[in-house]
Structures are given as structure tokens and as C-alpha cells.
Enzyme design. Structure first.
Site, PDB file in Angstrom:
ATOM      1  N   ASP A 281     115.407   2.606  77.142  1.00 46.45           N
ATOM      2  CA  ASP A 281     114.225   2.759  76.282  1.00 46.45           C
ATOM      3  C   ASP A 281     114.035   1.663  75.230  1.00 46.45           C
ATOM      4  O   ASP A 281     112.910   1.336  74.901  1.00 46.45           O
ATOM      5  CB  ASP A 281     114.260   4.139  75.602  1.00 46.45           C
ATOM      6  CG  ASP A 281     112.940   4.501  74.944  1.00 46.45           C
ATOM      7  OD1 ASP A 281     111.897   4.117  75.484  1.00 46.45           O
ATOM      8  OD2 ASP A 281     112.957   5.165  73.904  1.00 46.45           O
TER       9      ASP A 281
ATOM     10  N   CYS B 179     100.057  14.550  92.236  1.00 52.13           N
ATOM     11  CA  CYS B 179      99.230  15.233  91.232  1.00 52.13           C
ATOM     12  C   CYS B 179      98.054  15.972  91.860  1.00 52.13           C
ATOM     13  O   CYS B 179      97.602  16.994  91.337  1.00 52.13           O
ATOM     14  CB  CYS B 179      98.710  14.226  90.205  1.00 52.13           C
ATOM     15  SG  CYS B 179      99.956  13.663  89.021  1.00 52.13           S
TER      16      CYS B 179
ATOM     17  N   CYS C  53      94.864  18.242  90.195  1.00 49.00           N
ATOM     18  CA  CYS C  53      95.264  18.836  88.913  1.00 49.00           C
ATOM     19  C   CYS C  53      94.960  17.877  87.766  1.00 49.00           C
ATOM     20  O   CYS C  53      95.200  16.675  87.850  1.00 49.00           O
ATOM     21  CB  CYS C  53      96.755  19.153  88.935  1.00 49.00           C
ATOM     22  SG  CYS C  53      97.374  19.833  87.377  1.00 49.00           S
TER      23      CYS C  53
ATOM     24  N   CYS D 263      97.245  18.155  82.363  1.00 45.26           N
ATOM     25  CA  CYS D 263      97.759  17.312  81.281  1.00 45.26           C
ATOM     26  C   CYS D 263      96.629  16.610  80.542  1.00 45.26           C
ATOM     27  O   CYS D 263      96.718  16.383  79.327  1.00 45.26           O
ATOM     28  CB  CYS D 263      98.764  16.302  81.824  1.00 45.26           C
ATOM     29  SG  CYS D 263      98.108  15.163  83.070  1.00 45.26           S
TER      30      CYS D 263
ATOM     31  N   CYS E 132      95.214  17.765  76.113  1.00 50.18           N
ATOM     32  CA  CYS E 132      95.481  16.815  75.029  1.00 50.18           C
ATOM     33  C   CYS E 132      94.571  17.074  73.827  1.00 50.18           C
ATOM     34  O   CYS E 132      93.343  16.990  73.941  1.00 50.18           O
ATOM     35  CB  CYS E 132      95.292  15.379  75.513  1.00 50.18           C
ATOM     36  SG  CYS E 132      95.631  14.151  74.228  1.00 50.18           S
TER      37      CYS E 132
ATOM     38  N   CYS F  32     101.168  17.660  77.073  1.00 51.58           N
ATOM     39  CA  CYS F  32     100.865  17.193  78.433  1.00 51.58           C
ATOM     40  C   CYS F  32     102.052  17.376  79.368  1.00 51.58           C
ATOM     41  O   CYS F  32     101.884  17.566  80.580  1.00 51.58           O
ATOM     42  CB  CYS F  32     100.390  15.741  78.423  1.00 51.58           C
ATOM     43  SG  CYS F  32     101.608  14.539  77.859  1.00 51.58           S
TER      44      CYS F  32
END
Length: 343
Positions: free
Chosen positions: A133, A187, A190, A193, A197, A243
């Protein structure tokens, strides 16, 4: 044999604590440079200047370390035991992102990566570098290329085995390991998410504008947040899980094996009034070993005051007013805003 090494590598990764281990090439993400350039050109990175400064490396993992021939992508589950959205029903309490409710995952994942890297060198030689990260590595595209999952419409990686709740880490190596097939998008139609938001941070499916993302606003954004966005942040004081939490693939997610990812009781639903009263020393003590510590007391209390202003709870007005003369100008501004909203 190389194929035997790959099998031993996967077994070792699981024994160390990773839940998924797959391999791709550093050059398997040719789409990244153009997507990153568009993201930066549209200024969707906000104050994250480091994304623009290291675009060459971030857009091309092969340039980060030209000698690397394989990227080992690792996934580790942190699936929560509780419903992350339940806290949003309690506006006098602060909502902290699941990943930050206990120990800093950067430290734990990196230790596991180093253990795996040491094992690889001892077993088969070669050179290695580990990343989690903090380096200019496009982890999510590499994870998709390796087959850990696919980047969903919220741009995060989704797995059929781990859902949305898993950390990523990578080991770059000069060894040429057998690569895995990339994952395809599951996905479908769908858009859960996208629709959930609060700030409408997704201009389109598979695109995000960080400047409207609550995770960015509460963690990366310095100074006052625009007032129209403050009102949409609710009681989210560090990160946002909305999400991730609504993804249907989470029903297949495996439990986290690492007990230190389980939420500390005092961080599941902390009192906004108590958090607003934190001075720097108390903040550092409460969040010792937590990723929250890195944003500092002032930015954290700013977030808490925005939540207080959104609470519609008059009993919290005193907590806001006590900070009207805070030495930090952004905190004082947030205190005035919260007081006015409750007054």
C-alpha cells in the site's frame, strides 16, 4: 521444478496467514497508465499529489524494478463479525472503517510478506522486494491480473472467495514463476455500491472521484471540507465502508483468521462527545498501533465535529462549543459549523 516451487509457495503463503496467493507478470497491466493519466488530468486525486509525482512507476510496475519477472499477489481476509452499516443508525456515535478498528494492517501484512520473501530466497534464491500500500504499486490491477479478483464498479477488488473484505500485498521477484489467469468481471448488472454512496463519488461505473469520497475526505484531505460535503458525511469519522458492505459477493467471504483484525470494543461505536474531548496525548494513547494515528488529533477531531453537526442531537452542542477556540483553525471552524447546525 518451477511448477513444484509454485505449489510450495502457495502452501507456504497459506501457512503464514494469507488466504490467497497468485502470480502475474509486472507488465500484465497495460491499461493502467492511460487510466491513471485520465484520473490525474481530471484532478480526481484531490490533494494526493504523490499520485501525480510518481505516475511513471505507479502506471508501470515493470519500471519500478526492471529486473523483476514475477509479482506474487497475496490476499488476507479481514471480514468483520458485525454489520458495518449498523453504526450509521446511531448518530451520536462515530463510524470507523472496519479495517481501522484494531491494529494497523500495514504492519502485520508486511511482516507476513517478509516471512514469505525470506522463505522464497532460502528455497529458490533470486531477489525480492515486498510492498503493501505505501509504495507506488497498482495493487488492485495487479491483483486482478493475477486472478485474486476483479475491480468492481466501486474500483475496489472483489473476490468470489473473499468478497470485498481483504488486504492486498505483493512480493516482486526476479524468479520467473508460472503465472495465473486473470479474473473476469462478475458484477453483472448490480450497482449496489454505486447507489449507496452518500456523496455520489462515482461519476460512472468503474470510476471514482476521490474528492467526493468519504474515505479520502476523512483521511487524506487536509483543511476544511466543503460544507455541502460535510452534510453528507453523516457520522463517518474515519473512512467509509458503505460500498464494500453492500457487495453481494460478501456472502461468500471467509472469516478473518487474524484475531488482531477483530474490532476493539471501544472502537465499534465510540461516543462522539468523548472523542471530541481528546487532546493530542489522549488521541495518541487511544489509537496507539492504529492506522488512525497517522492523521493526527486535529484532523480526526475535525471529522468528529462534522459528525456532531450532522447528529441533530442538541446534547452534543456543548462538545462542539468547547472547541470554538481550539488552536487549530480547521478544528475551530468545524466547531462553529457544528454549533450552528445544532443551534
Amino acid at each position: 521444478m518451477i511448477s513444484d516451487l509454485k505449489d510450495r509457495l502457495v502452501t507456504q503463503a497459506h501457512e503464514i496467514g494469507f488466504d490467497a496467493c497468485r502470480v502475474c507478470r509486472p507488465w500484465d497491466v497495460p491499461q493502467v497508465p492511460e487510466r491513471l493519466a485520465t484520473f490525474v488530468e481530471k484532478e480526481r486525486h484531490g490533494q494526493m499529489g504523490w499520485m501525480a509525482e510518481r505516475m511513471h512507476w505507479r502506471g508501470n510496475p515493470a519500471a519500478l524494478w526492471p529486473e523483476a519477472r514475477s509479482v506474487i499477489m497475496l490476499g488476507e481476509s479481514y471480514t468483520p463479525e458485525h454489520d458495518p452499516l449498523e453504526i450509521l443508525k446511531h448518530p451520536d456515535r462515530g463510524a470507523i472503517s472496519v479495517y481501522a478498528q484494531n491494529k494497523d494492517y500495514h504492519d502485520m501484512v508486511k511482516k507476513r510478506l517478509k516471512r514469505l520473501a525470506r522463505w522464497l530466497i532460502a528455497d529458490s534464491g533470486g531477489e525480492v522486494k515486498v510492498f503493501v500500500d505505501t509504495a507506488p504499486v497498482p495493487e488492485k490491477p495487479l491483483g486482478a491480473a493475477a486472478g485474486l479478483g476483479w475491480q468492481g464498479k466501486h474500483t475496489n477488488l472483489v473476490s468470489r472467495q473473499l468478497g470485498s473484505w481483504f488486504f492486498l500485498g505483493s512480493v516482486f521477484t526476479t524468479l520467473e514463476l508460472p503465472e495465473d489467469k486473470g479474473e473476469v468481471d462478475h458484477c453483472g448488472s448490480c450497482r449496489s455500491c454505486l447507489d449507496i454512496c452518500p456523496t455520489k463519488a462515482f461519476p460512472a461505473p468503474y470510476q471514482i472521484d476521490a474528492r467526493r469520497c468519504i474515505s479520502y475526505l476523512t483521511i487524506e484531505h487536509k483543511g476544511p471540507v466543503e460544507e455541502d460535503l460535510r452534510k453528507l458525511m453523516g457520522n463517518r469519522i474515519y473512512g467509509c465502508d458503505d460500498c464494500l458492505a453492500v457487495c453481494p459477493w460478501n456472502k461468500f467471504a471467509i472469516d478473518a483468521r487474524e484475531l488482531r483484525y477483530a474490532a476493539r470494543e471501544e472502537l465499534k461505536a465510540p461516543s462522539l462527545a468523548e472523542l471530541a474531548a481528546l487532546d493530542d496525548a489522549a488521541f495518541r494513547t487511544l489509537f496507539s498501533g492504529s492506522p488512525i494515528k497517522r492523521i493526527g488529533r486535529d484532523r480526526f477531531v475535525r471529522n468528529v465535529l462534522y459528525a456532531i453537526g450532522n447528529s441533530e442531537d442538541p446534547s452534543l452542542r456543548d462538545a462542539a462549543q468547547s472547541l470554538l477556540d481550539d488552536p487549530d483553525a480547521t478544528v475551530a471552524d468545524a466547531a462553529r459549523w457544528a454549533s450552528d447546525r445544532l443551534g
